[in-house]
Design a protein around this motif. Structure first.
Motif, mmCIF file in Angstrom:
data_model
loop_
_atom_site.group_PDB
_atom_site.id
_atom_site.type_symbol
_atom_site.label_atom_id
_atom_site.label_comp_id
_atom_site.label_asym_id
_atom_site.label_seq_id
_atom_site.Cartn_x
_atom_site.Cartn_y
_atom_site.Cartn_z
ATOM 1 N N LYS A 1 0.165 11.327 15.185
ATOM 2 C CA LYS A 1 0.016 10.006 15.774
ATOM 3 C C LYS A 1 -0.100 8.974 14.672
ATOM 4 O O LYS A 1 -0.699 9.234 13.625
ATOM 5 N N ILE A 2 0.479 7.802 14.917
ATOM 6 C CA ILE A 2 0.324 6.672 14.013
ATOM 7 C C ILE A 2 -0.398 5.571 14.782
ATOM 8 O O ILE A 2 0.056 5.173 15.870
ATOM 9 N N THR A 3 -1.502 5.097 14.251
ATOM 10 C CA THR A 3 -2.244 3.995 14.855
ATOM 11 C C THR A 3 -2.142 2.804 13.912
ATOM 12 O O THR A 3 -2.476 2.908 12.727
ATOM 13 N N VAL A 4 -1.643 1.695 14.441
ATOM 14 C CA VAL A 4 -1.506 0.481 13.650
ATOM 15 C C VAL A 4 -2.356 -0.601 14.315
ATOM 16 O O VAL A 4 -2.141 -0.957 15.451
ATOM 17 N N ASP A 5 -3.375 -1.077 13.589
ATOM 18 C CA ASP A 5 -4.230 -2.154 14.136
ATOM 19 C C ASP A 5 -4.478 -3.223 13.115
ATOM 20 O O ASP A 5 -4.033 -3.206 12.040
ATOM 21 N N ALA B 1 0.872 -1.177 0.000
ATOM 22 C CA ALA B 1 0.000 0.000 0.000
ATOM 23 C C ALA B 1 0.907 1.223 0.000
ATOM 24 O O ALA B 1 2.072 1.153 0.392
ATOM 25 N N ARG B 2 0.382 2.354 -0.443
ATOM 26 C CA ARG B 2 1.178 3.591 -0.496
ATOM 27 C C ARG B 2 0.393 4.708 0.173
ATOM 28 O O ARG B 2 -0.779 4.918 -0.112
ATOM 29 N N VAL B 3 1.075 5.405 1.081
ATOM 30 C CA VAL B 3 0.482 6.517 1.817
ATOM 31 C C VAL B 3 1.416 7.709 1.680
ATOM 32 O O VAL B 3 2.630 7.551 1.803
ATOM 33 N N THR B 4 0.869 8.888 1.440
ATOM 34 C CA THR B 4 1.687 10.097 1.361
ATOM 35 C C THR B 4 1.525 10.905 2.641
ATOM 36 O O THR B 4 0.401 11.123 3.105
ATOM 37 N N VAL C 1 6.938 -2.939 7.270
ATOM 38 C CA VAL C 1 5.788 -3.699 7.766
ATOM 39 C C VAL C 1 5.595 -3.248 9.214
ATOM 40 O O VAL C 1 6.432 -3.529 10.077
ATOM 41 N N PRO C 2 4.504 -2.500 9.490
ATOM 42 C CA PRO C 2 4.314 -1.954 10.837
ATOM 43 C C PRO C 2 3.820 -2.979 11.846
ATOM 44 O O PRO C 2 3.175 -3.961 11.493
ATOM 45 N N LYS C 3 4.135 -2.712 13.100
ATOM 46 C CA LYS C 3 3.687 -3.535 14.223
ATOM 47 C C LYS C 3 2.544 -2.806 14.930
ATOM 48 O O LYS C 3 2.556 -1.580 15.056
ATOM 49 N N ALA D 1 -1.455 -3.593 10.786
ATOM 50 C CA ALA D 1 -0.355 -4.406 11.309
ATOM 51 C C ALA D 1 -0.067 -5.568 10.373
ATOM 52 O O ALA D 1 -0.982 -6.226 9.879
ATOM 53 N N GLY D 2 1.211 -5.802 10.142
ATOM 54 C CA GLY D 2 1.627 -6.938 9.349
ATOM 55 C C GLY D 2 1.480 -6.768 7.854
ATOM 56 O O GLY D 2 1.820 -7.674 7.097
ATOM 57 N N GLU D 3 0.979 -5.621 7.383
ATOM 58 C CA GLU D 3 0.799 -5.384 5.951
ATOM 59 C C GLU D 3 1.815 -4.351 5.469
ATOM 60 O O GLU D 3 1.867 -3.237 5.996
ATOM 61 N N ALA D 4 2.597 -4.721 4.471
ATOM 62 C CA ALA D 4 3.617 -3.824 3.937
ATOM 63 C C ALA D 4 2.994 -2.528 3.436
ATOM 64 O O ALA D 4 1.909 -2.523 2.841
ATOM 65 N N VAL D 5 3.693 -1.423 3.690
ATOM 66 C CA VAL D 5 3.241 -0.108 3.248
ATOM 67 C C VAL D 5 4.464 0.722 2.869
ATOM 68 O O VAL D 5 5.518 0.612 3.492
ATOM 69 N N THR D 6 4.310 1.507 1.833
ATOM 70 C CA THR D 6 5.331 2.482 1.467
ATOM 71 C C THR D 6 4.800 3.842 1.882
ATOM 72 O O THR D 6 3.723 4.252 1.447
#
Length: 128
Positions: A124-128, A24-27, A101-103, A44-49
């Protein structure tokens, strides 16, 4: 019969890559005393650029030490976040991509330049 393996190989190489296979890509835009978005949601667990762009009139950074420390990334991406500093630093008009890959967790973000946090450059970064 020798041609069949070649034909199968050619077909395998011609299969298009689907969006599900690419990260996934986020700016994230850094501007004068703000991040957009300032509340980032990831899975969580999903690769992101994450594509960082500095549109400010000077240098800014995106500092999230705990987030970057917890994430899984290769050595090149780890270098882009300053190793253990957990910071993407950009001069005026610069951009940089970090793939990871975020935790799961909730992480604070700020700009470490003098006075920028006090002027509202936080998030803030929320990873769920």
């Amino acid at each position: 019969m020798r041609i069949l393996p070649l034909v199968l190989s050619a077909l395998a190489l011609s299969v298009p890559v689907t969006a599900a296979e690419a990260p996934a890509r986020v700016t994230v835009t850094l501007a004068n005393f703000s991040f957009t978005p300032d509340d980032l949601h990831l899975h969580a667990g999903e690769a992101v650029t994450i594509h960082f762009v500095n549109e400010g009139s000077g240098g800014h950074d995106f500092t999230a030490e705990e987030f970057f420390a917890a994430a899984t990334m290769d050595a090149a991406n780890r270098a882009r976040v300053g190793g253990t500093k957990g910071r993407v630093s950009l001069g005026k008009g610069e951009s940089s991509d970090v793939t990871l890959v975020p935790k799961a967790g909730t992480y604070k973000v700020h700009c470490s330049h003098f006075g920028h946090t006090a002027l509202g450059m936080t998030g803030k970064i929320t990873v769920d």
